[in-house]
Design an enzyme around this catalytic site. Structure first.
Site, PDB file in Angstrom:
ATOM      1  N   ASN A   7      -5.577   0.154   7.540  1.00 40.65           N
ATOM      2  CA  ASN A   7      -3.934   1.345   8.194  1.00 40.65           C
ATOM      3  C   ASN A   7      -4.488   1.724   9.620  1.00 40.65           C
ATOM      4  OD1 ASN A   7      -2.418   2.318   8.480  1.00 40.65           O
ATOM      5  ND2 ASN A   7      -2.913   4.096   6.650  1.00 40.65           N
ATOM      6  N   SER A  10       0.959  -1.208  -0.302  1.00 38.62           N
ATOM      7  CA  SER A  10      -0.059   0.132   0.115  1.00 38.62           C
ATOM      8  C   SER A  10       1.060   1.240  -0.254  1.00 38.62           C
ATOM      9  CB  SER A  10      -1.089  -0.061   0.912  1.00 38.62           C
ATOM     10  OG  SER A  10      -1.520   1.187   1.251  1.00 38.62           O
ATOM     11  N   ASN A  48       8.868   8.756   4.973  1.00 37.76           N
ATOM     12  CA  ASN A  48       7.498   9.785   3.579  1.00 37.76           C
ATOM     13  C   ASN A  48       6.289  10.314   5.223  1.00 37.76           C
ATOM     14  OD1 ASN A  48       4.825   8.330   3.441  1.00 37.76           O
ATOM     15  ND2 ASN A  48       6.030   7.161   3.807  1.00 37.76           N
ATOM     16  N   LEU A 104      -1.454  11.269   3.394  1.00 37.58           N
ATOM     17  CA  LEU A 104      -2.990  10.034   3.623  1.00 37.58           C
ATOM     18  C   LEU A 104      -3.678  10.352   1.704  1.00 37.58           C
ATOM     19  CD1 LEU A 104      -4.449   8.905   6.510  1.00 37.58           C
ATOM     20  CD2 LEU A 104      -2.834   7.558   5.087  1.00 37.58           C
ATOM     21  N   CYS A 128      -3.016   4.757  11.941  1.00 43.43           N
ATOM     22  CA  CYS A 128      -3.076   6.630  12.370  1.00 43.43           C
ATOM     23  C   CYS A 128      -4.448   7.394  13.568  1.00 43.43           C
ATOM     24  CB  CYS A 128      -5.076   6.755  10.907  1.00 43.43           C
ATOM     25  SG  CYS A 128      -4.929   5.897   9.825  1.00 43.43           S
ATOM     26  N   ASN A 178       3.934  -2.003   9.013  1.00 47.11           N
ATOM     27  CA  ASN A 178       3.841  -0.855   8.432  1.00 47.11           C
ATOM     28  C   ASN A 178       5.478   0.318   8.589  1.00 47.11           C
ATOM     29  OD1 ASN A 178       2.765   1.954   7.233  1.00 47.11           O
ATOM     30  ND2 ASN A 178       0.923   0.814   8.676  1.00 47.11           N
ATOM     31  N   GLY A 208       8.449  -4.681   3.969  1.00 50.86           N
ATOM     32  CA  GLY A 208       9.701  -4.400   4.839  1.00 50.86           C
ATOM     33  C   GLY A 208      10.568  -4.392   4.501  1.00 50.86           C
ATOM     34  N   GLY A 268      11.842   0.123   3.427  1.00 48.54           N
ATOM     35  CA  GLY A 268      13.145   0.523   2.429  1.00 48.54           C
ATOM     36  C   GLY A 268      13.510  -0.702   3.079  1.00 48.54           C
ATOM     37  N   GLY A 315       7.413  -2.794  -1.749  1.00 49.36           N
ATOM     38  CA  GLY A 315       7.105  -1.170  -1.585  1.00 49.36           C
ATOM     39  C   GLY A 315       8.113  -0.126  -2.186  1.00 49.36           C
TER      40      GLY A 315
END
Lengths: 314, 340
Positions: free
Chosen positions: A131, A25, A73, A77, A134, A197, A252, A222, A274
């Site tokens: 997710n 995502s 980053n 959203l 948040c 995440n 990940g 990364g 990702g």
């Protein structure tokens, strides 16, 4: 050695994936962007960026910066909102003939439930990924995913409205014990877990004192986070997913076939790509072919046989 | 090919990941380097579009470019040759395609022997950071890994109005290709180039340019425009060549003193401050203006959302929306920009 015919198919909840490679995502847009580079139907599944109830513009730039072996980053959203997503983006994605997993974000429990219910009613949505990193605006801005009880409450509420699609909970690594939140999500009805995440991080210019991101903090992704991800996948597989049969979508820092093998051995059933998409948009389909060859080389007929298979010290 | 037909063909092009050999290097002083790259024969792009370049080639390409054996990991094919762990910078760097043409017709100084039928792309690289210094170090024959063509492009005017092309610093890159393209279409052009001083201009001078103080004097000293006879007004902050002052001040002076009010089209590329000033000049005189923005990009292909820039949007409650520079740009209508 006679190499067995490799069957790459896996099952994530009720999603039949033709191979264990998915996009992650937020690193793959709505599908149409990566589809300019490869046929999305080569993927096991496609995971969209986070979708919220209302459209969101996102944070003011700069929103992204590079770090050693990774990226930080804080996009905020940015997305078209669930209504436009269903009307415009989903039909386009459906045409690519790939299982679609829609990532969902919200700032209240009600928002998550409303978006998830709308998506569950769309047959083209194979899975819903929550997710939970948040902030919960009604509870002082604490993230939904950091405290087991809050997370369980959210997953239970969404579960009541999601009867068809596979419900996946994307766990935050910014917790004391990932097994606790994984257990809470599984007990509350998650069909699958995805982890991890991004890790919370920050970058600042030492000479000027200026933060690299307008939001100051951001999510680290990364190769830099891969060891953390592998550890957490292993722990969740041992403590929760393995015993309960809840599959894990591991992610990940996945970039190479070796990374995919490592995530499978740690306990992931499928693996998402990702950050690597940014540098090479064709990473995911290359991993599918690379994995087929790797499993053949290992004399392994299916990635299912690799899940959790570590050769631990006696 | 007719203009509309070219545009349709270019808009239908899918970007590709390519290894582009460096075929020529033209150092232009002051840290500027023009790199000529050999592109596939079917390469199609229009001025304004960009390529996203890996600033450290993959290991095999790096080895090959250095004459080493690239087969170090031959027994194990990697999914991708780009190893993020060993790389810096991590993400690609976007470069405007400065000029494009067949090898034979890109007339640039230092031209190398060419193969008919191949395409040649040029990018302009100013050494400012790790990535651009890496590109400066690439010898002829080495490979640059690039994704492209990406982004939208400048739209030539429908009529034969004068096109004024304004470039500043490294931002002059797409101006060369735009001038080539407009000249091919038979549109009259005038260029305005700005820099700190005479040496800071990423062009080749046919002779030493003269200072003109507050006077606007189009010259023929820029070698890159010689073939199409496009006059250029130079502006330098120290006055060492052409107009003394900012390039947008030079444009303002031109409009005040030489312009009779006939239709004009402005095109710009350069630093944000210059573009902002150019947008203001355009608005003041009611002139249409397209400009190419520069933003940091994580992916260049519309997925990372990091290159967002504010644009006017009457349909939005706030009156603006964030649009992606890589996908909904880099070329924008100046009147749509909101400068923060």
């Amino acid at each position: 050695m006679i190499r067995p015919e490799v069957d790459l198919s896996v099952t994530l909840g009720r999603i039949a994936m033709k191979n264990p490679i998915a996009t992650a995502s937020g690193c793959s847009g709505y599908g149409e962007e990566l589809a300019r580079f490869f046929d999305l139907s080569l993927l096991g599944a496609f995971v969209t960026k986070s979708i919220t109830l209302k459209p969101r513009e996102g944070h003011p730039p700069p929103r992204l910066t590079e770090t050693r072996a990774g990226m930080l980053n804080a996009i905020g959203l940015a997305n078209v909102g669930v209504e436009t997503f269903l009307a415009e983006k989903l039909p386009a994605l459906e045409a690519f003939r790939v299982p679609v997993i829609v990532n969902v974000a919200g700032s209240t429990r009600e928002e998550y439930v409303e978006v998830a219910a709308a998506l569950d009613a769309a047959p083209a949505v194979a899975g819903i990924e929550l997710n939970v990193s948040c902030p919960n605006v009604k509870e002082g801005g604490m993230e939904f995913g950091v405290e087991a009880r809050t997370l369980a409450g959210l997953v239970e509420a969404v579960r009541q409205k999601v009867s068809r699609a596979t419900l996946i909970v994307k766990l935050s690594p910014n917790v004391t014990d990932i097994a606790a939140t994984a257990r809470a999500a599984a007990e509350a009805g998650a069909d699958a877990l995805s982890l991890i995440n991004t890790l919370r991080g920050m970058a600042v210019d030492g000479w000027t004192g200026r933060p690299a991101l307008t939001n100051v903090t951001g999510g680290l992704s990364g190769p830099a986070i891969k060891p953390v991800a592998l550890y957490m996948v292993r722990r969740v597989w041992q403590e929760v997913a393995g015993p309960r049969g809840v599959p894990i979508l591991g992610l990940g820092g996945v970039q190479f076939v070796e990374d995919v093998l490592e995530f499978l051995r740690a306990g992931a059933t499928a693996v998402a790509v990702g950050t690597a998409n940014f540098v090479d948009p064709e990473t995911a389909p290359k991993l599918v072919e690379g994995l087929r060859e790797a499993l053949g080389r290992l004399g392994c007929g299916s990635p299912r046989d690799m899940v959790g298979a570590m050769d631990l010290p006696k | 090919m007719a203009n509309e037909e070219t545009t349709r063909s270019v808009d239908a092009v899918r970007p590709r990941r390519l290894d582009l050999p460096v075929v020529a290097r033209h150092p232009l002083g002051h840290g500027f380097l023009r790199l000529s790259l050999d592109a596939p024969p079917d390469w199609l792009s229009l001025p304004g579009q960009f390529i996203n370049v890996l600033c450290e080639s993959d290991m095999a390409a790096l080895a090959a470019s250095e004459g080493r054996d690239a087969e170090v990991e031959a027994d194990w094919p990697r999914a991708t040759g780009i190893e993020l762990i060993r790389r810096w910078p991590v993400v690609r760097r976007p470069f405007s395609v400065s000029r494009v043409g067949t090898m034979a017709d890109v007339a640039s100084p230092g031209r190398v022997a060419h193969e008919v039928g191949r395409m040649r792309l040029e990018i302009l690289v100013r050494a400012v950071g790790t990535g651009s210094r890496f590109l400066h170090s690439r010898p002829v024959g080495s490979l640059l890994n690039a994704v492209g063509p990406l982004g939208n492009h400048f739209a030539p005017p429908q009529d034969d109005r004068l096109c004024i092309l304004v470039g500043g610093g490294c931002g002059v890159a797409p101006i060369f290709g735009l001038a080539d393209h407009l000249a091919d279409l038979g549109k009259p052009c005038l260029c305005f180039f700005g820099a700190k001083d005479a040496g800071d201009m990423p062009v080749t001078y046919r002779r030493t340019p003269e200072p003109t103080g507050s006077r606007i004097a189009p010259t023929e000293v820029v070698e890159e425009f010689a073939e199409d006879d496009i006059p250029a007004v130079l502006a330098t902050e120290d006055g060492s060549a052409g107009f003394r002052g900012m390039v947008t001040d030079a444009l303002e002076a031109y409009l005040r003193d030489a312009w009779k009010g006939e239709p004009l089209a402005l095109f710009g590329c350069g630093p944000t401050a210059m573009l902002k000033a150019l947008g203001a000049v355009a608005a003041r005189h009611g002139l249409p203006c397209q400009m190419s923005l520069e933003r940091f990009m994580g992916c260049g292909i519309g997925v990372c959302l990091s290159c967002a820039a504010k644009r006017r949007d009457p349909s939005s409650e706030k009156g603006w929306t964030y649009r992606l520079t890589c996908r909904d740009g880099p070329v924008v209508d100046a009147a749509d920009m909101i400068w923060d």
